[in-house]
Structures are given as C-alpha cells and as structure tokens.
Design a protein around this motif. Structure first.
Motif, short mmCIF file in Angstrom:
data_model
loop_
_atom_site.label_atom_id
_atom_site.label_comp_id
_atom_site.label_asym_id
_atom_site.label_seq_id
_atom_site.Cartn_x
_atom_site.Cartn_y
_atom_site.Cartn_z
N PHE A 56 -11.28 -15.54 5.03
CA PHE A 56 -12.44 -14.82 5.56
C PHE A 56 -13.61 -15.77 5.81
CE2 PHE A 56 -10.27 -11.20 3.43
CZ PHE A 56 -10.16 -10.36 4.54
N ARG A 57 -13.89 -16.61 4.83
CA ARG A 57 -15.02 -17.54 4.98
C ARG A 57 -14.71 -18.59 6.04
NH1 ARG A 57 -17.30 -21.86 1.61
NH2 ARG A 57 -15.68 -21.56 0.04
N THR A 58 -13.46 -19.01 6.13
CA THR A 58 -13.08 -19.98 7.15
C THR A 58 -13.29 -19.40 8.55
OG1 THR A 58 -11.44 -20.99 5.68
CG2 THR A 58 -11.20 -21.40 8.04
N GLN A 59 -12.88 -18.15 8.75
CA GLN A 59 -13.07 -17.50 10.04
C GLN A 59 -14.55 -17.39 10.38
OE1 GLN A 59 -10.73 -16.58 12.32
NE2 GLN A 59 -12.44 -16.08 13.67
N PHE A 60 -15.35 -17.02 9.41
CA PHE A 60 -16.80 -16.90 9.62
C PHE A 60 -17.41 -18.26 9.98
CE2 PHE A 60 -21.24 -16.24 8.46
CZ PHE A 60 -21.48 -14.94 8.91
#
Length: 473
Positions: A56-60
């Motif tokens: 999730f944080r990588t996508q953001f």
C-alpha cells in the motif's frame, strides 16, 4: 547566481509548494536538476519475514513520484528517477551532469542520517557543495524556544512553550518555472509494484478512503475536507471515529511523504478561521500537527534510542518474542473482535484510525507482552501513512518506554469497544461473518463450542479464533 547546476534531491518532500530546498536552489542555481531515488533497502524483508515497505505504501509512493514528475514537467522541468543507494546514485549524477551543488531536506533518524553523512562526505571529496534544509515540521528548528537537545520530555510543556514563544514561518512560494538542462539523456522510468515484488494491490472497498499519492491529491483532500464539506468545524468531536472518510482529516499519508506541507495546512486553517469559523476543532487540528512536530524533535534529541527495546527511558522489561501470538495479532486472529477488526482494516486497506492504533498497540504490548518493536515494524510495513518519527514515537509511548508521563498506561479493550463502537457497526463492517451468530456479544472475547464453529464457519480458516489471552476488566 552562485552555481551553474544544482541537484535537488527529493526525499520525503514530494511537492513543489513550500519547498525550502527547491526555493533556495532556484535562487542560487542557473539550472536545476530534480532527482528522486528508489532505495532498494527500503523494500527488503525484515527479520519477521515481511517487507520493510509494504504494497500500500509502495503504491502511494509511486503515485506521489509520478505526480511530482508531472508537476515539474508543467513548469518546463522534469524529474530524474533512479533505483539504488541515494548516497551513491546522486554522486554519480553529479559527475555525469557536472553539477556543483546538492540541495536536500534534512532528516533526523538513524538510517536517513547515515545516508546524508555518506553523501556529504563523498561530495566534500569532490569539492561539491551540499546544503540541507529543515522543512518537515510546523515550527522550524531554529524557532524553538529551547535547543533541540533540551526538548522537554513531556508534550504539554513542549506545546505550551512553542505556542507562547515560537511563530510559524510563512510558506515558500510555488515556483512559476524551472530552468532545466536540455541535454540530459536518460531521465529514468518510474517503477511499478512488480519491481519491488508486489502484485497489483487495490484499496479494499471497505476502506475509509481510496488514498491516491501526490501533491495534487493531497491538496484536493484538503479542499474537500475544509472548504467543500466544511468539516473542520467539527474535527474535535468526530476525530475518534472509526468508519467513513470524514470522521478525521486523513491528511497523514500526504504529510508522511511531504506531499502536503504542515505549514500549508496551518495557513489554510487560519484562512478557514477567518472566513468560516474559529473554535476548538480548528485549534485541535493544529494541536495534532504540533504532536507530529514533537515526535520529530524527540527523535532528533534521542537518536537511535527510539529504535531500542528500552526506549528513551532505558526501562528494562521482560518482553517476549512469541511469533505465534504476534502473527495472530497481525492477521486479526486474536479472538478479540475489536482488535481483530482494526487489524483487518490495516491489512486490507493500509489504514487504521488513530483510536484503533492505540488500542491494538496496547493489546500487543500490555496483554500479549510482545516486544513493542515488532508492532512498530509491522506498522512501518503496512501503514500507508507511515512516518518514522510519529510511528516509533507513538509505539514507545504506548509501551511505556517513551514520552508518556503516566506509568503503565493501559487500554481496556472491552471498555474501548463499548465507548467507540457501542453498536458494533465497526466490528460487523470488517468481520461481517460474525453478525448472524445467535447470542454473540461483539464486545466480548468470542468463544463458541466446536459444533457452533463448524455450523457457522466464521472468519479465517472456517473458525473464529479462540481468545489468545484473558482481558483485564
């Protein structure tokens, strides 16, 4: 102009508004080369087996870098995107493009400071100037009413002294254009999730908000929350909610990567107070920004202690390392519905309410007695709004080894559930399977007979877990 070419190394400051390093580079350099580097060390597996930065944080992050490049292109510039260790990659770019200076945002914690030091050492050997800029907090470090090494150990004292003696500096202007070299050959491509070993991820439809990274999305969220929906005036009353997009501002993911500046938010609050309403809620949002400042200054003061098991209080405790219990907590299988619902929200959406974070953290450290650093590390991986100082500062606080002036603070899970999810709407939202079980009290540890579990086939593995521990009443 002092320099012919300046590299602006973007880190956790992925915006163009209120950007001290970029503003200064534009004033001192003829040509500006913006650079962002995806550091593979941030995507490695930690000892417990999950990635340091989750999907999730990588996508953001990817979305935020894409938005930064788009914004730079609109001003006549572009963004060089690389993968590798920044302290090596940036120096290679200095040599490749004959840059004379490197400007960047200063960080405060161990891993980030080591990278800065290595980069500055290499630059010094080459005769390349470096300038670091403080720009992650509401109050500038130079405006504190005390030296950074004397930051009070109690938040209330810090807040009162800052409010009385410090002023918030004005935001830097947005650049109108950027003079970018026209002979750069390879700007690099922005990686996708598969680069870091992830399959495509999607925010759960049950999540509070479909978070999208980038400065534009951060400003859009602020515009919606403050001005379109007029929600700031009730922030203090609703901020402990659990369901829906609007119980709190949800600015934290954009603050974490610097897509929004805290001073920009502060100025918008002042504008709102002038044009709409000034009350306890408008103050309380600033209050939360000051909390965020506090943990950053505490991390600067105490250095690597914030990552050590004894914390900044040097308290020795008998933490256990029961991986089986830890993973039941992490997977939302503790048998305590309110804890499990919060952990499932985290796992399926990358987000959890502030109230939920306090509750699940207290459960891990106080009820299970598990090493608090495991919880902090898991949050680091999973939270879309992970920010190193706030995360580790809050975990120390809950574990009793940080800045909490109260000793042995404990969250009674059943009481918390009754206070904040009295009708069980939140639990049913994230654990819908348990709603139809006769005689089931959602605010109690869930214990059914073997025949009941087989009959209803609830939750994971066709059973809902037996409680891991007894609950203090």
């Amino acid at each position: 102009m002092k320099y012919n070419r300046v590299i602006v190394w973007f880190r956790n400051d992925l915006r163009l508004h209120d950007h001290a390093a970029l503003f200064s580079a534009l004033a001192k350099g003829k040509e500006i080369i913006p650079v962002f580097c995806f550091d593979p060390r941030n995507f490695r597996n930690v000892d417990l087996g999950f990635k340091k930065t989750g999907a999730f944080r990588t996508q953001f992050l990817i979305e935020s870098v894409e938005n930064l490049r788009k914004s730079l292109q609109a001003l006549g510039a572009d963004l060089i995107v690389e993968e590798g260790s920044p302290e090596e990659v940036v120096i290679e770019l200095v040599n490749k493009y004959q840059a004379e200076a490197i400007f960047f945002s200063e960080e405060v914690t161990q891993e980030e400071k080591l990278i800065e030091e290595r980069l500055e050492k290499s630059a010094w050997k080459l005769g390349i100037a470096t300038e670091a800029f403080w720009q992650s907090t509401l109050f500038h470090i130079e405006d504190l009413p005390f030296p950074a090494n004397l930051v009070p150990e109690v938040f209330t004292q810090f807040r009162k002294e800052c409010e009385k003696f410090s002023k918030v500096q004005k935001t830097y202007e947005m650049p109108k254009s950027i003079n970018f070299p026209n002979n750069l050959d390879d700007l690099g491509s922005i990686p996708d999730l598969s680069t870091f070993g992830f399959s495509k991820t999607a925010n759960s439809k049950l999540g509070v908000l479909d978070f999208k990274g980038g400065e534009d999305e951060g400003k859009k969220r602020l515009q919606e929350y403050f001005w379109e929906k007029d929600l700031l005036k009730t922030y203090k009353e609703t901020r402990n909610g659990l369901l829906g997009a609007d119980y709190s501002s949800k600015f934290s993911p954009w603050l974490a990567l610097g897509c929004l500046s805290p001073r920009y938010i502060y100025e918008e609050v002042l504008k709102y107070e002038k044009e709409r309403k000034k009350n306890q809620s408008t103050y309380w949002l600033i209050f939360e920004l000051i909390w965020r400042d506090y943990f950053r200054f505490i991390c600067k003061k105490h250095g690597s202690k914030v990552f050590q098991i004894n914390g900044i209080k040097n308290i020795v405790d008998n933490w256990n390392k029961d991986e089986n219990s830890f993973w039941k907590w992490a997977n939302g299988q503790t048998g305590i519905p309110f804890v499990d619902a919060n952990m499932r929200e985290l796992n399926q959406s990358g987000f959890m309410s502030n109230r939920g974070r306090q509750i699940v953290a207290s459960f891990l450290v106080n009820d299970l007695g598990i090493d608090w650093r495991w919880g902090a590390s898991y949050f680091e991986s999973m939270l879309i709004d992970y920010e190193v100082c706030s995360n580790w500062g809050n975990w120390m606080y809950v574990a009793g080894v940080g800045n909490d002036p109260r000793e042995s603070r404990y969250f009674n899970i059943l009481r918390q559930a009754n206070n904040y999810d009295k009708k069980g709407d939140y639990i049913r939202h994230w654990i819908p399977e348990i709603a139809g079980i006769p005689g089931f009290d959602i605010h109690q540890p869930f214990e059914l007979s073997t025949s009941d579990l087989k009959q209803y086939g609830v939750a994971l593995g066709r059973t809902y877990p037996q409680p891991l521990v007894g609950i203090k009443i």
